[in-house]
Design an enzyme around this catalytic site. Sequence first.
Site, PDB file in Angstrom:
ATOM      1  CB  THR A  17       0.265   9.648  14.843  1.00 49.13           C
ATOM      2  OG1 THR A  17      -0.567  10.798  14.612  1.00 49.13           O
ATOM      3  CG2 THR A  17       1.377   9.601  13.801  1.00 49.13           C
ATOM      4  CG  PHE A  66      -1.791   1.039   1.562  1.00 47.32           C
ATOM      5  CD1 PHE A  66      -3.079   1.035   1.053  1.00 47.32           C
ATOM      6  CD2 PHE A  66      -1.434   2.064   2.430  1.00 47.32           C
ATOM      7  CE1 PHE A  66      -3.997   2.040   1.384  1.00 47.32           C
ATOM      8  CE2 PHE A  66      -2.329   3.072   2.764  1.00 47.32           C
ATOM      9  CZ  PHE A  66      -3.611   3.062   2.244  1.00 47.32           C
ATOM     10  N   GLY A 119       2.196  12.275   5.307  1.00 50.02           N
ATOM     11  CA  GLY A 119       2.011  11.060   6.104  1.00 50.02           C
ATOM     12  C   GLY A 119       0.684  11.173   6.841  1.00 50.02           C
ATOM     13  CB  THR A 177       4.572  -2.367   5.185  1.00 48.31           C
ATOM     14  OG1 THR A 177       4.711  -1.445   6.262  1.00 48.31           O
ATOM     15  CG2 THR A 177       4.636  -3.795   5.715  1.00 48.31           C
ATOM     16  CD  GLU A 208      -2.653   0.053   9.094  1.00 43.76           C
ATOM     17  OE1 GLU A 208      -3.866   0.003   9.290  1.00 43.76           O
ATOM     18  OE2 GLU A 208      -1.984  -0.898   8.645  1.00 43.76           O
ATOM     19  CB  THR A 224       3.475   7.296   3.750  1.00 44.87           C
ATOM     20  OG1 THR A 224       2.398   6.831   4.559  1.00 44.87           O
ATOM     21  CG2 THR A 224       4.315   8.292   4.525  1.00 44.87           C
ATOM     22  CD  GLU A 225       3.318  11.452  -2.186  1.00 43.39           C
ATOM     23  OE1 GLU A 225       3.580  12.679  -2.171  1.00 43.39           O
ATOM     24  OE2 GLU A 225       2.612  10.925  -3.039  1.00 43.39           O
ATOM     25  N   PRO A 226       7.226  11.817   1.622  1.00 48.13           N
ATOM     26  CG  PRO A 226       9.423  11.999   0.867  1.00 48.13           C
ATOM     27  CD  PRO A 226       8.088  11.399   0.505  1.00 48.13           C
TER      28      PRO A 226
END
Length: 401
Positions: free
Chosen positions: A376, A132, A140, A167, A374, A135-137
Amino acid sequence: MAADNAAAQVSQVSAEDFADILAQTREFVRGAVVPREQEIADTDSVPGDIRRAAADMGLFGYAVPQEWGGLGLDLAQDVELAMEFGYTTLAFRSMFGTNNGIAGQVLVNYGTAEQKQTWLERIASGEVVAAFALTEPGAGSDPAGLRTKAVREGDDWVIDGEKRFITNAPVADLFVVFARTRPADADGPGIAVFLVPATTPGVEVGPKDRKMGQEGAWTSEVRFTGVRVPAAALVGGSEDVGYRAAMVSLARGRMHIAALAVGAAQRALDESVAYAATATQGGTPIGDFQLVQAMIADQYTGVAAGRALVRDIAARYVSGEDRRVGPSAAKLYCTEMAGKVADLAVQIHGGTGYMRGVAVERIYREVRLLRLYEGTSEIQRLIIGGRLVGHAKRETSGAQR
Ligand SMILES: Cc1cc2nc3c(=O)[nH]c(=O)nc-3n(C[C@H](O)[C@H](O)[C@H](O)COP(=O)(O)OP(=O)(O)OC[C@H]3O[C@@H](n4cnc5c(N)ncnc54)[C@H](O)[C@@H]3O)c2cc1C
């Protein structure tokens, strides 16, 4: 109150059959994986025979419907399995976590018939590992800010961008990639989701990240440079399902992570009780000291409360009563609880708890991640508080009209 009027989910497995699946999973986790935790940590990989046995048990597709070769469990059954997975090194569950969870559910819920046909059976069998890639810099906690873009060229889409912390990326066969097709506007966030085979030219997987814990579970950066995919790779055949697909997959995933946290906390508790009953100071078992008993009592209470919460909220997810606030509350409570229980476990073990090779030291590092990915803990709080206040405001303005 937080109902999203979703239809009830129907499990495809009877309670009786599920009891067998659960018992078999428990036996496998405790009998075959727990004894090899050190090997997994030392080699930073899950042995091939464990992977094959997990695939044979259907664990790569327990949340995939039976028509696509999965076990067809509902979320209430999923969390029972997850509490068992959490009892051992979390790399075990990570191996098939993305297939069933965040990546697989995008296809299950939003894929076209052709996309499901092409991928789901191979995902459920473990032949294909799906990752999946959201997320990117700089994007997130706020995925709406993602910058990876997909541009239409004739019948194709061309994807450019960079993802991080993905992952299973080093072993993935399929990336479920979220990309912007237009700027956010009144019609929505402009985010679509694409199915990108890992062998597509322009897909570049970086080296494995060196993480704090969860040895044997791998993440890495993934770069997409001029990656060309056909129109059929656009999930659901629509540019507008991406953001919703991500949110739905993540909310479901949060229940699973909450249950995983309960399993890890249970293990930390069991290790603590066993240690307290046998380790001595001045000839007295440390478990005879009331301050040690108090730590065990706090651990037990946290685990029991977490388990009850997970079961209650999973039932309400399955019935369709609440699929948004409840999963966030379960993830927030259970992952914070697991952090505290693991910390107490190290304390109960004294200096021994700080040593590599001791289960509670591993658990202490592993559960730290559960409060981060998933969503924070802060993001869970924002979802819970924001939704409840938003609902109350709508009720108030409705009553005034
Ligand atoms: C081991 C690992 C595996 C992962 N696997 C995947 C994966 O498979 N796929 C994937 O797409 N991603 C994955 N992730 C990414 C993960 O979901 C993100 O790291 C997480 O959502 C946090 O985003 P961030 O790292 O950008 O931190 P940030 O969003 O920058 O957060 C930093 C801090 O700011 C706080 N914060 C941010 N925004 C707000 C706000 N609005 N209000 C209050 N506080 C805020 C956060 O709570 C946190 O404390 C993984 C991460 C790790 C570490």
